[in-house]
Design an enzyme around this catalytic site. Structure first.
Site, PDB file in Angstrom:
ATOM      1  N   THR A  43       2.908   1.361  -1.455  1.00 17.52           N
ATOM      2  CA  THR A  43       3.841   0.672  -0.420  1.00 17.52           C
ATOM      3  C   THR A  43       4.415  -0.593  -1.039  1.00 17.52           C
ATOM      4  OG1 THR A  43       1.886   0.130   0.847  1.00 17.52           O
ATOM      5  CG2 THR A  43       2.877   1.599   1.038  1.00 17.52           C
ATOM      6  N   GLY A  44       3.781  -1.135  -2.067  1.00 19.15           N
ATOM      7  CA  GLY A  44       4.315  -2.769  -2.951  1.00 19.15           C
ATOM      8  C   GLY A  44       3.374  -3.704  -2.190  1.00 19.15           C
ATOM      9  N   GLU A  45       4.508  -4.763  -2.665  1.00 23.86           N
ATOM     10  CA  GLU A  45       4.491  -6.459  -2.189  1.00 23.86           C
ATOM     11  C   GLU A  45       5.590  -7.205  -1.844  1.00 23.86           C
ATOM     12  OE1 GLU A  45       3.309  -6.116  -5.671  1.00 23.86           O
ATOM     13  OE2 GLU A  45       1.216  -5.009  -5.579  1.00 23.86           O
TER      14      GLU A  45
ATOM     15  N   ASP B  11       4.272  -3.146 -12.689  1.00 28.25           N
ATOM     16  CA  ASP B  11       5.766  -3.256 -12.598  1.00 28.25           C
ATOM     17  C   ASP B  11       6.003  -4.093 -11.887  1.00 28.25           C
ATOM     18  OD1 ASP B  11       8.726  -2.258 -11.418  1.00 28.25           O
ATOM     19  OD2 ASP B  11       8.090  -1.069 -11.056  1.00 28.25           O
ATOM     20  N   HIS B  12       6.923  -5.223 -11.594  1.00 30.64           N
ATOM     21  CA  HIS B  12       6.585  -6.143 -11.290  1.00 30.64           C
ATOM     22  C   HIS B  12       8.214  -7.038 -11.220  1.00 30.64           C
ATOM     23  CE1 HIS B  12       2.829  -8.048  -9.556  1.00 30.64           C
ATOM     24  NE2 HIS B  12       2.710  -7.119  -9.491  1.00 30.64           N
TER      25      HIS B  12
ATOM     26  N   ALA C  87      -4.149   5.450   3.175  1.00 26.23           N
ATOM     27  CA  ALA C  87      -3.380   4.714   2.004  1.00 26.23           C
ATOM     28  C   ALA C  87      -4.372   5.522   1.296  1.00 26.23           C
ATOM     29  CB  ALA C  87      -3.554   3.333   1.433  1.00 26.23           C
TER      30      ALA C  87
ATOM     31  N   GLY D 132      -7.156   1.159   0.822  1.00 26.04           N
ATOM     32  CA  GLY D 132      -7.880   1.441   2.678  1.00 26.04           C
ATOM     33  C   GLY D 132      -7.678   2.896   2.899  1.00 26.04           C
TER      34      GLY D 132
ATOM     35  N   ASN E 267       7.546  -9.155  -5.057  1.00 23.40           N
ATOM     36  CA  ASN E 267       8.235  -8.501  -5.938  1.00 23.40           C
ATOM     37  C   ASN E 267       9.648  -7.803  -4.616  1.00 23.40           C
ATOM     38  OD1 ASN E 267       6.812  -8.888  -7.949  1.00 23.40           O
ATOM     39  ND2 ASN E 267       5.612  -7.113  -7.347  1.00 23.40           N
TER      40      ASN E 267
END
Length: 318
Positions: free
Chosen positions: A104-106, A37-38, A176, A173, A109
């Site tokens: 948590t996304g980037e 999903d981007h 997370a 990590g 995006n």
């Protein structure tokens, strides 16, 4: 037993190509699908980015395989109440064979509205609140929520999910992984890291599915395969938090200049040796993963599916 699915990369392929891959994956013996999903691709060379919710609707008509998002960020670009509606409709279209993978996304995006991109701890808190909101909506009841990050006012899903809608939480990590154990129905991580799996289990994830994903490049010419990966997916080898904080494809292209061809050759499974592909995928099973999604980099999809149908999947499932 570990299940093996096919990973559909929205960043690299057009909608029509993704639908064709989904059909080929089912014919080849893959038992599940995952889809990214981007809003943007990672770089210009990848050059695609269709809307995932439109793709899932099309996939529901093109294949009988279950679909999982790997992964959706329900916190910034889309409000969790809107994400919940999209996920619920996807569940109905797929007859309950849908899993919402979230993370948590980037910034790549999520920055597109001009919102501040927060540090991880704040993003994790946003995700926890978003998941709680979505679960309330999935239950089909009227929701009023006034939280730290989100407000929901008299919202109700009149098309609720077709049965339970699992929410799997992504993490790379220990913090997370702990969050995934507390709030998720499963854990998504991209490397066969047994320490992360243990952290997930210790935090409430015991007995819940662990999901992994990897990219390979099947090609009769291994050197050509390495070149293809180096051109399209050098971002896979960027270290640390760069993938979460760089805001544009141009920034990723700049950072990817640090990724050498030799790094790709030593890290990504390239070529047409079935044993290497089997060994790469089997590492996830040995680390305790329940589902593994494999994506083929580049245009040589037919050879990939033929090889996996004939040699790789039978060995993994035998």
């Amino acid at each position: 037993m570990t299940e093996y699915g096919y990973f559909l990369s929205c960043e690299e392929f057009t909608p029509g190509e993704l639908l064709d891959q989904a059909r080929r994956a089912e014919e080849a013996g893959f038992t599940r699908l995952a889809i990214s999903d981007h809003y943007h691709p990672w770089n210009e060379a990848q050059g695609s980015s269709p809307f995932v919710w439109s793709m899932i609707g099309a996939l529901s008509q093109a294949t009988a395989l279950p679909v999982t998002t790997l992964v959706t960020c329900p916190t910034v670009r889309l409000h969790p109440a809107v994400t919940a509606q999209a996920a619920a409709t996807s569940s109905v279209l797929l007859g309950g064979r849908f899993v919402l993978g979230v993370g948590t996304g980037e910034a790549l995006n999520e920055h597109i509205h001009g919102d501040h991109w927060p540090p991880f701890d704040e993003r994790a808190a946003m995700l926890e609140e978003a998941v709680a909101v979505m679960r309330d909506l999935f239950a089909g009841r009227l929701v009023n929520h006034h939280g730290r990050h989100y407000t929901v006012d008299n919202a109700r899903l009149y098309t609720p999910p077709a049965g339970p809608l699992p929410v799997y939480v992504s993490g790379f990590g220990p913090n997370a992984a702990e969050l995934a154990g507390r709030i998720g129905d499963g854990f998504v991580t991209m490397t066969p890291d047994t320490d992360l799996v243990r952290a997930f289990h210790r935090s409430g994830g015991q007995g819940k599915p662990v999901i992994g994903g990897l990219k390979v490049c099947w090609n009769a010419d291994r050197e050509k395969a390495i070149d293809t990966v180096h051109r399209l997916w050098p971002t896979e080898l960027l270290p640390g938090e760069l993938a979460q904080i760089l805001p544009t494809p141009a920034h990723f292209e700049q950072a990817s200049e640090l990724v050498t061809r030799e790094m790709v050759a030593g890290s990504v499974t390239c070529g047409n040796d079935p044993d290497q592909h089997i060994q790469t995928a089997r590492a996830y099973s040995e680390a305790g993963f329940d589902e593994v999604y494999i994506g083929q980099i580049g245009a040589d999809q037919e050879a990939f599916f033929d090889a996996y149908r004939q040699d790789v999947l039978p060995a993994l499932l035998g």
